[in-house]
Design an enzyme around this catalytic site. Structure first.
Site, PDB file in Angstrom:
ATOM      1  CG  HIS A 104      -0.253  -0.173   2.518  1.00 15.79           C
ATOM      2  ND1 HIS A 104       0.111  -1.409   2.981  1.00 15.79           N
ATOM      3  CD2 HIS A 104       0.156   0.711   3.443  1.00 15.79           C
ATOM      4  CE1 HIS A 104       0.716  -1.280   4.142  1.00 15.79           C
ATOM      5  NE2 HIS A 104       0.772   0.008   4.448  1.00 15.79           N
ATOM      6  CG  HIS A 106       1.204   5.459   4.010  1.00 16.51           C
ATOM      7  ND1 HIS A 106       0.466   5.360   5.161  1.00 16.51           N
ATOM      8  CD2 HIS A 106       1.944   4.327   3.951  1.00 16.51           C
ATOM      9  CE1 HIS A 106       0.751   4.227   5.780  1.00 16.51           C
ATOM     10  NE2 HIS A 106       1.655   3.584   5.067  1.00 16.51           N
TER      11      HIS A 106
END
Ligand code: AMP
Length: 151
Positions: A104, A106
């Site tokens: 992932h 940010h």
């Protein structure tokens, strides 16, 4: 680093719709939702749906898709929050600070709190050259063991 994918990690369950998330964007290959413990208001996470732990495992086509979503959502984030810039960061493995083992990115509508700071004076060229030579070697011979001189 444990690169084996745990199909029951939190983000896998969010992608499958088994756990809730406050989504801002979704397409066939990617998903973007609000970070539940934000570093600042507007903190978003952007994920590829493919099951990998780190960026270095991500197939190139999936990398293209996730980068396109980062660009789309990041521009919208700046507009929505009324800011002139934003930060994108990502951890590879728990050693680097990754807490959820599904890749992932940010997105923050502002500066990084800690990791963004650089040193105040340049280091000597030989120091940079030594590490650069080791990285060039690793690029040329990707499957050789870790260098212990960097530890
Ligand atoms: P990292 O430390 O890079 O692995 O980041 C994991 C991020 O996921 C942290 O910023 C957490 O606040 C966030 N997070 C953990 N669980 C959830 C969740 N259920 N929904 C949204 N964000 C989450």
């Amino acid at each position: 680093m444990d690169l084996n994918y745990d199909t029951n990690n939190i983000f896998a369950r969010i992608i499958r719709g088994e756990l809730p998330a406050i989504k801002v964007y979704e397409d066939e290959h990617t998903l973007a939702f609000m970070d539940i413990m934000p570093q600042m208001p507007g903190h978003l996470l952007v994920l590829p749906k493919v099951e990998v732990v780190t960026l270095y495992q991500l197939p190139d086509e999936a990398a293209t898709a996730v980068l396109a979503t980062i660009k789309k959502v990041g521009k919208a984030l700046e507009q929505a929050m009324g800011v002139d810039g934003s930060s994108v960061f990502q951890h590879n493995g728990s050693y680097a600070g990754q807490t959820v083992p599904h890749l992932h990115f940010h997105l923050l509508p502002g500066p990084l709190k800690m990791a963004g700071a650089h040193a105040t004076v340049p280091v000597e060229t030989p120091q940079l050259e030594k590490i650069a030579a080791q990285i060039r070697d690793a690029i040329a011979y990707p499957n050789s063991p870790h260098s212990d001189t960097l530890a």
